[in-house]
Design a protein around this motif. Structure first.
Motif: not given
Length: 351
Positions: A36-40, A63-67, A293-297
Motif C-alpha cells: 500500500m505504498t503511496g496509499r492513504i 502495508l506501507g501506507g499512511q494515515i 490488512m487483508s481487508l484493505i488489500l
C-alpha cells in the motif's frame, strides 16, 4: 467502489478469500509490506476506540501506507457544526479509503452515499461492526479450524452489542451453527435478528443463565454492558453486574472451549481467567490487525463495485431515534421491502 457497511456486502467466496489471506499474512507479514505504498487511509472516529482505530492504523502502516484523520470530533470541524456529508466528501478527496466509527446507526451507509473513495464501517452505534466480526472469523479459523457446526454462546448486551449483531448475521452464512443467547430480558437481541435467524433456518435458544449454557458451548462470546447505550444510569447499573465469568464457572465448560471478547472489558471477565488457555481475547485482538490488512488489500485491489442504496424512498421517518437520518436531515429515507414490512435501509429498523 467497494464499500464495507455489512459483511453481507461480500460474497461468501470473497469473505473466505479475505480470511484465507489474513491467515497467510499472519504467517509471513513481511511478504506484504509495501503493498500500500503511496496509499492513504482516513480514520474518522466520532466515538472513542483503542483496538479498532489502532489496528486499522497498524494495518495500513504495516502495508506501507499512511494515515490521516481524527479520533476526537471536538478537534475537527464537526465541533463547528459540519455535517457528516461535508466531512466525508472532503476527507475522501484526501484518502484512498476511509474507516468510520460513529455513535448513530446507519452512519456508515450515509457516508458511503457521498464518499469518493471506499468506506469501511468501523462501528455504527449499536447496529453493526463488520471488521470486528472479520477479526472474530479469522480468530475462529486460526484457533478452532472451522466456521461451521459450532455452538456459539453470546452473553451480555445483545440488544445494543453491534459486535453480536454482525457475528450472528455472518455465522448464519455457514452451515449448522447454533446460537445460545444469554442475556436479561431487557438486553435480548433485536427482533430483526431473530427473524433473520428463523428465515435462514438457523437455531437459537434464549436463556438467562451463563452457568447453564457453558457445558454446551464450542465458543463463548462475552460482551460488556455498554453504559453509553443506556438512556438512564440507573438502568445501566441494574444490568451491568448480572454476568461475570470467573474460573469457578469455567470448571463446567469444555476443555476445547474458545472464549472471545471484542474488548474493552469492564468486569464481566475476571482477570484470573486471562491465564486460562481457553481465553483468547488478547490473541483475538492481535488477529484483528491481519484481518484488517487483508481487508484493505482486498478493497483497494478489486474493481467489483457494491451498490450503496437498494431500497425505495418513502415519505416517512425512521422509528429508531438513534438512526442517522434524525441528525443528518438532508438524507433521503430509503426503505427495503422485507417479509416483516418496510425496514429502514440505514439501521434495519422495522416500523
Amino acid at each position: 467502489m467497494k464499500h464495507l457497511i455489512d459483511l453481507d456486502d461480500f460474497s461468501l467466496e470473497e469473505l473466505n478469500g479475505i480470511i484465507e489471506q489474513a491467515v497467510e499474512i499472519e504467517k509471513n507479514p513481511m511478504a506484504f509490506h509495501g503493498r500500500m505504498t503511496g496509499r492513504i487511509l482516513g480514520t474518522l472516529f466520532y466515538e472513542p476506540s483503542t483496538r479498532t482505530q489502532m489496528s486499522f492504523q497498524t494495518a495500513m502502516l504495516r502495508l506501507g501506507g499512511q494515515i490521516v484523520g481524527f479520533d476526537d470530533p471536538q478537534t475537527a470541524s464537526v465541533s463547528k457544526g459540519e455535517n457528516l456529508k461535508d466531512t466525508v466528501k472532503v476527507v475522501s478527496n484526501y484518502a484512498d479509503i476511509i474507516a468510520i466509527r460513529h455513535p448513530l446507526e446507519g452512519s456508515a451507509k450515509a457516508a458511503a452515499q457521498c464518499a469518493d473513495c471506499p468506506i469501511i464501517n468501523a462501528g455504527d452505534g449499536g447496529h453493526l461492526h463488520p471488521t470486528q466480526t472479520l477479526t472474530d472469523l479469522v480468530t475462529l479459523m486460526c484457533e478452532k479450524g472451522r466456521l461451521d457446526n459450532l455452538t456459539i454462546g453470546l452473553c451480555g448486551d445483545l440488544k445494543f452489542g453491534r459486535t453480536v449483531h454482525s457475528l450472528i448475521k455472518t455465522m448464519l452464512r455457514y452451515p449448522n451453527n447454533r446460537f445460545i443467547l444469554i442475556s436479561t430480558p431487557e438486553l435480548t437481541i433485536p427482533d430483526y435478528l431473530k427473524k433473520a435467524i428463523e428465515q435462514a433456518n438457523g437455531s437459537y435458544t434464549e436463556i438467562s443463565s451463563l452457568e447453564e449454557a457453558l457445558p454446551l458451548l464450542d465458543v463463548l462470546y462475552m460482551t460488556r454492558i455498554q453504559r453509553e447505550r443506556f438512556e438512564s444510569l440507573q438502568e445501566y447499573r441494574r444490568q451491568k453486574d448480572v454476568y461475570k465469568l470467573d474460573c469457578n464457572k469455567l470448571t463446567h465448560a469444555r476443555e476445547d472451549l474458545k472464549i472471545l471478547h471484542p474488548l474493552p472489558r469492564v468486569d464481566e471477565i475476571d482477570t484470573d481467567v486471562d491465564d486460562d488457555p481457553r481465553a483468547l481475547y488478547f490473541v483475538q485482538a492481535n488477529h484483528g490487525v491481519f484481518a484488517r490488512m487483508s481487508l484493505i488489500l482486498h478493497m483497494l485491489g478489486t474493481d467489483d463495485p457494491s451498490p450503496v442504496m437498494a431500497g425505495q424512498i418513502l415519505d416517512r421517518d425512521c422509528a429508531n431515534s438513534r438512526c442517522i437520518t434524525h441528525q443528518e436531515q438532508y438524507l433521503k429515507h430509503y426503505y427495503l421491502d422485507t417479509p416483516s414490512g418496510p425496514a429502514c435501509e440505514y439501521c434495519d429498523c422495522h416500523e
